[in-house]
Design a protein around this motif. Structure first.
Motif, PDB file in Angstrom:
ATOM      1  N   GLY A 106       0.811  -1.215   0.000  1.00 32.93           N
ATOM      2  CA  GLY A 106       0.000   0.000   0.000  1.00 32.93           C
ATOM      3  C   GLY A 106       0.841   1.260   0.000  1.00 32.93           C
ATOM      4  O   GLY A 106       0.539   2.223  -0.707  1.00 32.93           O
ATOM      5  N   VAL A 107       1.915   1.271   0.785  1.00 37.50           N
ATOM      6  CA  VAL A 107       2.821   2.426   0.822  1.00 37.50           C
ATOM      7  C   VAL A 107       3.427   2.649  -0.552  1.00 37.50           C
ATOM      8  O   VAL A 107       3.448   3.771  -1.079  1.00 37.50           O
ATOM      9  N   VAL A 108       3.927   1.577  -1.168  1.00 38.37           N
ATOM     10  CA  VAL A 108       4.583   1.693  -2.472  1.00 38.37           C
ATOM     11  C   VAL A 108       3.590   2.136  -3.545  1.00 38.37           C
ATOM     12  O   VAL A 108       3.888   3.005  -4.367  1.00 38.37           O
ATOM     13  N   ARG A 109       2.409   1.561  -3.531  1.00 44.27           N
ATOM     14  CA  ARG A 109       1.389   1.919  -4.526  1.00 44.27           C
ATOM     15  C   ARG A 109       1.023   3.406  -4.426  1.00 44.27           C
ATOM     16  O   ARG A 109       0.958   4.119  -5.419  1.00 44.27           O
ATOM     17  N   GLU A 110       0.803   3.892  -3.194  1.00 47.01           N
ATOM     18  CA  GLU A 110       0.428   5.298  -3.000  1.00 47.01           C
ATOM     19  C   GLU A 110       1.600   6.232  -3.291  1.00 47.01           C
ATOM     20  O   GLU A 110       1.427   7.297  -3.890  1.00 47.01           O
ATOM     21  N   LEU A 111       2.807   5.843  -2.901  1.00 50.16           N
ATOM     22  CA  LEU A 111       3.993   6.646  -3.207  1.00 50.16           C
ATOM     23  C   LEU A 111       4.166   6.778  -4.717  1.00 50.16           C
ATOM     24  O   LEU A 111       4.454   7.870  -5.227  1.00 50.16           O
ATOM     25  N   ASN A 112       3.970   5.699  -5.436  1.00 49.43           N
ATOM     26  CA  ASN A 112       4.065   5.744  -6.894  1.00 49.43           C
ATOM     27  C   ASN A 112       3.022   6.695  -7.480  1.00 49.43           C
ATOM     28  O   ASN A 112       3.328   7.487  -8.368  1.00 49.43           O
ATOM     29  N   ARG A 113       1.795   6.623  -6.973  1.00 48.85           N
ATOM     30  CA  ARG A 113       0.734   7.496  -7.475  1.00 48.85           C
ATOM     31  C   ARG A 113       1.084   8.968  -7.269  1.00 48.85           C
ATOM     32  O   ARG A 113       0.936   9.786  -8.181  1.00 48.85           O
TER      33      ARG A 113
ATOM     34  N   LEU B  77       4.155  10.321  -6.823  1.00 51.01           N
ATOM     35  CA  LEU B  77       5.305  10.704  -7.647  1.00 51.01           C
ATOM     36  C   LEU B  77       4.931  10.797  -9.116  1.00 51.01           C
ATOM     37  O   LEU B  77       5.421  11.684  -9.837  1.00 51.01           O
ATOM     38  N   LEU B  78       4.076   9.913  -9.573  1.00 48.71           N
ATOM     39  CA  LEU B  78       3.626   9.958 -10.966  1.00 48.71           C
ATOM     40  C   LEU B  78       2.940  11.298 -11.269  1.00 48.71           C
ATOM     41  O   LEU B  78       3.130  11.874 -12.343  1.00 48.71           O
ATOM     42  N   ALA B  79       2.178  11.805 -10.319  1.00 46.45           N
ATOM     43  CA  ALA B  79       1.498  13.096 -10.496  1.00 46.45           C
ATOM     44  C   ALA B  79       2.485  14.267 -10.459  1.00 46.45           C
ATOM     45  O   ALA B  79       2.240  15.302 -11.080  1.00 46.45           O
ATOM     46  N   ASP B  80       3.607  14.117  -9.759  1.00 43.24           N
ATOM     47  CA  ASP B  80       4.571  15.205  -9.582  1.00 43.24           C
ATOM     48  C   ASP B  80       5.690  15.257 -10.620  1.00 43.24           C
ATOM     49  O   ASP B  80       6.180  16.330 -10.941  1.00 43.24           O
TER      50      ASP B  80
END
Length: 176
Positions: free
Chosen positions: A87-94, A96-99
């Motif tokens: 969950g941490v990795v999935r949300e972190l990716n989301r 960073l992808l937006a940024d």
């Protein structure tokens, strides 16, 4: 005790860190006199586990350093709210992808130690492999990449690696 060795081959710095299982740790490091996107951290989790992270933003200079500062802030916030690596990795990716611009990304090894059981869980997002060595220096486990780097694709496919039970004298080696 558990020894975590963190080092950089290209940035010209190294760090060796001693982590005592009972939440006492210290750091010895020598920094490269330039700005880069390398990062390592220890994060005490609300449930008593300890997260160890080693990461690298692509490129050199102020830009990657700023990307890593944002990554660190996101990661520390997410680990305070979520207990599962996926969950941490999935949300972190989301986030960073937006940024990040399309050509930018972050590689990372995120390992979580349960000091009560000695279980190490981890995920590697496109980062060089880490290693768990036994007390005799033999490779006990390789922490190879389990998915793509962060911030590149919406469907990251974040999978934790196989858990490892740490024994006295084991050495966890993470590099960047």
């Amino acid at each position: 005790f558990l020894v975590v060795a963190v080092g950089s081959r290209s940035a010209g710095w190294f760090a060796f860190t001693l982590v005592l299982v009972y939440f006492t740790w210290g750091q010895i490091y020598s920094l490269f006199p330039a700005t880069c996107g390398d990062y390592f951290d220890f994060i005490a989790l609300p449930d008593g586990r300890l997260a160890v992270v080693v990461a690298d933003a692509c490129g050199h200079g102020v830009g990657p350093a700023l990307i890593m500062a944002v990554t660190r802030a996101y990661l520390r916030s997410l680990t305070a709210l979520r207990g599962d690596i996926e969950g941490v990795v999935r949300e972190l990716n989301r986030l960073l992808l937006a940024d990040l611009e399309a050509h930018l990304y972050v590689t990372m090894v995120l390992a979580v130690l349960d000091p009560g059981s000695g279980v190490l869980t981890w995920a590697n997002m496109g980062h060089p492999a880490g290693y768990v060595l036994d007390a005799h220096g033999a490779e006990k486990s390789r922490l190879s990449s389990t998915c793509l780097p962060l911030g590149m694709f919406a469907q990251l496919g974040a999978q934790p690696g196989r858990t490892t039970l740490l024994a006295p004298g084991d050495l966890v080696v993470l590099l960047t």
